[in-house]
Design an enzyme around this catalytic site. Structure first.
Site, PDB file in Angstrom:
ATOM      1  N   ALA A   1       0.861  -1.189   0.000  1.00  0.00           N
ATOM      2  CA  ALA A   1       0.000   0.000   0.000  1.00  0.00           C
ATOM      3  C   ALA A   1       0.896   1.237   0.000  1.00  0.00           C
ATOM      4  O   ALA A   1       2.113   1.123   0.200  1.00  0.00           O
ATOM      5  CB  ALA A   1      -0.886   0.017   1.241  1.00  0.00           C
ATOM      6  N   LYS A   2       0.332   2.369  -0.233  1.00  0.00           N
ATOM      7  CA  LYS A   2       1.078   3.629  -0.096  1.00  0.00           C
ATOM      8  C   LYS A   2       0.073   4.733   0.113  1.00  0.00           C
ATOM      9  O   LYS A   2      -1.068   4.645  -0.352  1.00  0.00           O
ATOM     10  CB  LYS A   2       1.876   3.925  -1.371  1.00  0.00           C
TER      11      LYS A   2
END
Ligand code: GLU
Length: 409
Positions: free
Chosen positions: A102-103
């Site tokens: 994720a980011k």
């Protein structure tokens, strides 16, 4: 194909081709699980109101909770966050951590905001996302423009909703359950992989000339730890400028200068020059440790290093990569080269869940073991397939995520 998102997709597709991944599974692997974009309305210290856009892209969770940093920078946009989220999925898979990718981020310039404003903005970001992050769901960490203090605010704001849960973020201050060795971890990992790849070429690290683009957390720790191994740090650049010294810069003195002036420019232990030239400086090892998309078709032909270690995420465009490959330059790909940070994030999460802190020697020892094992896996695969280290890393990662996905579907 110049956008970062297209570049990330290109490297994935190359691996999927090599592994014969079918079109349905490919689609499942590239499509983010969830994307969130929201408005952050921030009351400024002067009483005015400013608005910013916040993001979290949760790319994949087939192998475990999603994992990845939060970036505060003016360049943050949907495509950048989505590209970085997918890189996290492949990165955690390359080093075999039980995580997905994720980011997140906020499109803002933290240097133009006061500490209190950054704190409020971080709390707003957390309020928007507290229901979709958590130790078993998605675990944020620092990235460009954020640090241990930012993570302390995320953890504190999350606690208002769910109670104190240190494993919700990594890269925390030690006093709040952070891990010893986490701050230096990405640079330490970069140092390990540099030594491993040089050893394979029969070159000792002692006396190797290293040029580093970026002197933030990753660049400065890489410089310090490589200098401690007797490499010569011959050139360093950051947003303020660049400095070179063919006999090797005094990295501790440079770090002191950056601490007091805010950048490498004006350091008197070397000759100042234009940061644009850093990537083509004479050196043995080039370490881009700043931002994406800097090694391109335009400059890759002029790189003088024999080895490029991608400490930044996505520093090489596909066209730049092709040029480096055709010139026989060894590229250690980002999803492996900078995986030391997320690896020690994983150790931090384990320590939090077990409520049992580790000694720094254990953290550093287990980091070295993981990086060494992953490098052996990559070089074996590269030797077996005739591909380069990037192809090997993507194939290893995509294969692992594809198998987990298939088992769960
Ligand atoms: N932001 C770092 C990266 O790009 C660390 C991520 C993490 O520790 O979760 O790998």
């Amino acid at each position: 194909m110049d956008s970062f998102l297209e570049a990330a997709r290109y490297y994935f597709e190359r691996a999927a081709d090599g592994l014969d991944v079918g079109s349905r599974l490919r689609r499942q692997l590239v499509t983010p699980r969830r994307e969130i974009r929201f408005e952050c309305i921030l009351p400024l210290d002067n009483g005015e109101i400013a608005t910013f856009t916040g993001y979290r892209v949760q790319h994949d969770e087939a192998r475990g909770p999603m994992k990845g940093g939060i970036r505060f920078s003016p360049e943050v946009d949907h495509d950048e966050v989505a590209a970085l989220a997918s890189l996290m999925t492949w990165k955690t898979a390359v080093v075999d951590l039980p995580y997905g990718g994720a980011k997140g981020g906020i499109e803002c310039d933290p240097h133009q905001l006061s500490r209190r404003e950054v704190q409020r903005l971080t709390r707003i970001w957390t309020d928007q996302l507290h229901d979709v992050i958590g130790p078993n769901i998605d675990v944020p960490a620092p990235d460009l423009g954020t640090n241990a203090q930012t993570m302390a605010w995320v953890a504190d704001q999350f606690a208002l909703h769910h109670g104190w849960t240190p494993a919700v973020v990594t890269g925390k201050p030690i006093d709040l359950g952070g891990s010893l060795g986490r701050e230096a971890a990405t640079g330490r990992g970069v140092t390990h992989v540099t030594k491993l790849v040089l050893a394979d070429r029969g070159e000792p690290v002692t006396g190797r000339k290293v040029a580093i683009q970026g002197f933030g957390n990753v660049g400065s720790w890489s410089a310090r730890l490589l200098a401690a191994e007797d490499a010569l740090i011959v050139a360093v650049s950051d947003v303020t400028g660049a400095v070179r010294n063919p006999d090797g810069l005094d990295v501790d003195a440079l770090a002191g200068h950056v601490e007091s002036t805010g950048g490498v420019s004006g350091f008197d232990g070397g000759e100042g020059f234009s940061g644009d030239e850093l990537l083509v400086e004479p050196c043995d090892v080039l370490i881009p440790a700043a931002i994406e998309g800097v090694l391109t078709a335009d400059n890759a032909g002029h790189v003088q290093a024999g080895v490029v270690v991608e400490a930044a995420n996505g520093p090489t465009t596909p066209a730049g990569d092709e040029t480096l490959r055709s010139r026989g330059i060894t590229v250690v790909p980002d999803i492996f080269a900078n995986a030391g940070g997320v690896t020690v994030s994983y150790f931090e999460w384990v320590q939090n869940i077990q409520q049992q802190p580790w000694a720094e020697e254990r953290v550093n020892g287990e980091l070295a073991a993981r990086m060494t094992k992953a490098y052996a896996d990559l070089s074996d695969r590269a030797a077996a397939t005739g591909g380069d280290l990037r192809d090997a890393a993507y194939q290893l990662a995509v294969g692992r995520v594809a198998r987990a996905t298939t088992l769960r579907t």
